[in-house]
Design an enzyme around this catalytic site. Structure first.
Site, PDB file in Angstrom:
ATOM      1  N   GLY A  20      23.401   6.999 102.753  1.00  0.00           N
ATOM      2  CA  GLY A  20      24.160   7.528 103.893  1.00  0.00           C
ATOM      3  C   GLY A  20      23.813   6.803 105.172  1.00  0.00           C
ATOM      4  O   GLY A  20      24.689   6.431 105.956  1.00  0.00           O
ATOM      5  N   PRO A 192      15.332  -3.004  87.593  1.00  0.00           N
ATOM      6  CA  PRO A 192      16.235  -1.840  87.689  1.00  0.00           C
ATOM      7  C   PRO A 192      17.523  -2.181  88.447  1.00  0.00           C
ATOM      8  O   PRO A 192      18.609  -1.693  88.088  1.00  0.00           O
ATOM      9  CB  PRO A 192      15.404  -0.807  88.467  1.00  0.00           C
ATOM     10  N   CYS A 381      21.239  30.227 115.278  1.00  0.00           N
ATOM     11  CA  CYS A 381      22.028  31.104 114.406  1.00  0.00           C
ATOM     12  C   CYS A 381      21.182  32.270 113.888  1.00  0.00           C
ATOM     13  O   CYS A 381      20.967  33.231 114.601  1.00  0.00           O
ATOM     14  CB  CYS A 381      22.676  30.298 113.292  1.00  0.00           C
ATOM     15  N   HIS A 512      25.502  26.469 116.135  1.00  0.00           N
ATOM     16  CA  HIS A 512      24.531  25.450 115.707  1.00  0.00           C
ATOM     17  C   HIS A 512      24.608  24.224 116.617  1.00  0.00           C
ATOM     18  O   HIS A 512      25.309  23.261 116.300  1.00  0.00           O
ATOM     19  CB  HIS A 512      24.817  25.023 114.261  1.00  0.00           C
ATOM     20  N   GLU A 514      22.607  21.923 116.891  1.00  0.00           N
ATOM     21  CA  GLU A 514      22.053  20.727 116.230  1.00  0.00           C
ATOM     22  C   GLU A 514      23.151  19.878 115.587  1.00  0.00           C
ATOM     23  O   GLU A 514      22.920  18.721 115.260  1.00  0.00           O
ATOM     24  CB  GLU A 514      20.990  21.133 115.197  1.00  0.00           C
TER      25      GLU A 514
HETATM   26  N1  GLN Z   1      22.773  34.663 107.742  1.00  0.00           N
HETATM   27  C1  GLN Z   1      23.306  34.702 109.055  1.00  0.00           C
HETATM   28  C2  GLN Z   1      24.793  35.003 109.068  1.00  0.00           C
HETATM   29  O1  GLN Z   1      25.461  34.844 108.088  1.00  0.00           O
HETATM   30  C3  GLN Z   1      23.025  33.425 109.815  1.00  0.00           C
HETATM   31  C4  GLN Z   1      23.674  32.220 109.250  1.00  0.00           C
HETATM   32  C5  GLN Z   1      23.094  30.933 109.727  1.00  0.00           C
HETATM   33  O2  GLN Z   1      21.978  30.882 110.211  1.00  0.00           O
HETATM   34  N2  GLN Z   1      23.828  29.869 109.580  1.00  0.00           N
HETATM   35  O3  GLN Z   1      25.338  35.418 110.062  1.00  0.00           O
END
Ligand code: GLN
Length: 539
Positions: A20, A192, A381, A512, A514
């Site tokens: 990747g 290989p 999250c 998220h 990130e």
């Molecule tokens: N388990 C939690 C939810 O479904 C958080 C999900 C996560 O961290 N991506 O809301």
């Protein structure tokens, strides 16, 4: 317009050697040479997307703006090429078959017998072309997951053969292989790789180049050996030794002359040469001496007796981007949520995303420690949801508060599933049904988040089913938790933070961040988190 060009990257010898990163690096170089590039990742598994897979099975699940849950390599592509991709850039065996079956049901094959060959490879080519068209690409890079010789990628190799037959001058195939180094004779072994090329030959494909991954650079003798035995010119054997940082790879490959060889095979001329910004970044990274110590409290580390940091790849990269910009090398430690020891040695603590009940109390304990001891904390999250639970229990006095994901009967369900999600769960509709992809949020004036972003409206990527329960917002806010980011209708809490007067940096995001950090433009929240961690280091 000239014909569209295809570069296929396939793997030999073993997986996990950085195909990747190699694909993303080739893309970066060609992009810097002035070509419009796109990339497609093919995963030979039957899953339609990566969303239902446990991260210890296949690494991090990356999410795109359009909500598609895909392989972590899309993260590499986005970070290296600084572009946003969509579901058109991801293919799996499951997706391809689904398209063919749907077409057959719609009589699109005009009554013909629909067969694995040629219809599956033709569909693969159609999908690759669709991605190239969407991204207006002159060159499309296609990475085929796994290694040659596996049954499951044979139809994707067949697609390469079809294309090469039809457009011999427009297709380049690169085999990324691995040369083991035996300790006792200190020699890189080429055999290989020779076998891998023969296996590829047996599918009707001669690779145009071999990109030889190894722990050390290849010497001329090894290159000659591979060239002679694999029907290649010696200049087409490119040495790709281990690098300290993945962002070095484009420079290593370009130094080895990769773009000149690729472009001449494709009948293209380089338009400009500008890897300057990238080289400056790598130069900066190499000169870093000072460190900042970050603990990631998670649970998707173990697979047998090995540690798999791939589960949190984007989190690691985001920490790196922000630390690099600040002039520091991050020292990242994995803190097992079930067995964490003291967190006082860290300048910052991250609790990343996750699912289910295992080791939850350990994570909550870590969050409490970070809050009480004023260690900079970033919750992503699940990390934000658990910070809300911790605050509810230990500050707002809601003893036993929890997320209903963990305890359905909790007295104080501060994190709960929204009604439309409940329906999906009850119908066992798990695949592709979470709150996924980019959503806008509005930031509160004066808050840490607002200052970090420098703007009122943001867009961030989500992947979750649960949310802060609207019924508890007022009580939590009264006790000092600031919901500094909300959905535009004000219903969904997207960021929770503590004011600076209470804590140097305590912030969690329902989304998220990130997934959107890039090496040359670190994410504002990671930037702020690292700044706070450095302040703690200096304290
Ligand atoms: N388990 C939690 C939810 O479904 C958080 C999900 C996560 O961290 N991506 O809301």
């Amino acid at each position: 317009m000239a014909n569209k060009k295809y570069i296929f990257v396939v793997g030999g010898v073993m997986s996990g050697v950085g195909k990747g990163v190699a694909t993303a690096s080739i893309g970066k170089i060609l992009q810097a040479k002035g070509f419009r590039i796109t990339a497609v990742k093919i995963d030979p598994y039957v899953n339609v997307d990566a969303g239902t897979m446990n991260p210890t099975e296949h690494g991090e699940v990356f999410v795109l703006d359009d909500g598609w849950e895909c392989d972590q390599d899309l993260g590499n592509y986005e970070r290296f090429l600084d572009k946003n991709f969509t579901q058109a850039n991801c293919l799996t065996t499951g997706r391809v078959y689904l398209s063919v079956i749907n077409k057959e049901r719609a009589l699109s094959y005009g009554g013909k017998c629909v067969e694995v060959v040629p219809h599956i490879p033709l569909q693969i080519i159609e999908d690759i072309d669709a991605a190239a068209k969407k991204d207006k690409a002159e060159i499309v890079l296609v990475e085929i997951g796994g290694t040659v010789g596996e049954y499951q990628n044979i139809l994707f190799l067949e697609a390469i053969r079809f294309l090469k037959l039809k457009h011999p001058k427009d297709v380049v195939t690169i085999l990324v292989s691995y040369l083991p180094l035996r300790n006792n004779d200190n020699e890189l072994k080429t055999k290989p790789t020779q076998y891998a090329v023969r296996t590829l030959n047996s599918t009707g494909i001669q690779p145009d180049m071999v990109l030889a991954r190894a722990s050390v650079p290849l010497d001329q003798k090894r290159k000659q050996k591979i060239a002679l035995n694999c029907n290649l010119e010696v200049e087409d054997v490119i040495s790709a030794p281990d690098v300290r940082d993945v962002y070095e790879m484009p420079l290593i490959l370009e130094k080895a002359g990769i773009s000149k060889r690729i472009l001449s095979k494709l009948g293209l001329k380089s338009r400009k040469k500008d890897l300057k910004e990238w080289s400056a970044l790598v130069g900066r990274i190499k000169r870093l001496k000072k460190t900042v110590r970050i603990g990631i409290v998670g649970k998707y580390f173990g697979t047998g007796s090995f540690i798999l940091s791939d589960s949190y790849l984007s989190v690691i990269e985001s920490i790196k981007h922000a630390a690099y910009e600040a002039g520091y090398k991050p020292q990242i430690d994995w803190v097992d949520a079930g067995n964490q020891g003291s967190l006082s040695k860290y300048h910052g603590v991250v609790v990343p995303g996750g699912f289910g009940g295992r080791d939850i109390e350990g994570k909550i304990k870590a969050i409490r420690y970070a809050r009480e001891k004023k260690i900079p904390f970033l919750g992503l999250c699940y990390g934000m949801q658990l910070a809300t639970v911790e605050f509810a229990r230990n500050v707002a006095g809601l003893r036993g508060a929890n997320s209903t994901e963990i305890d359905k009967k909790t007295k104080y369900p501060v994190i709960d599933v929204m009604p439309e999600q409940l329906e999906k769960l009850q119908g066992a509709k798990y695949g592709g049904t979470m709150r996924l992809g980019a959503y806008p949020a509005l930031l509160k004036e004066g808050a840490i988040a607002r200052k970090a972003y420098g703007t009122k409206k943001i867009s961030e990527r989500h992947r979750h089913r649960y949310e802060v329960n609207p019924e508890y917002i007022e009580r939590l806010e009264e006790k000092g938790l600031v919901f500094s980011g909300k959905s535009p209708d004000g219903v969904l809490m997207e960021i929770a933070e503590l004011p600076k007067s209470k804590h140097p940096f305590f912030l969690g995001t329902q989304f998220h961040p990130e997934l959107k950090s890039r090496p040359l433009s670190p994410h504002p929240l990671f930037r702020e988190f690292i700044k706070a961690a450095l302040a703690k280091k200096g304290r």
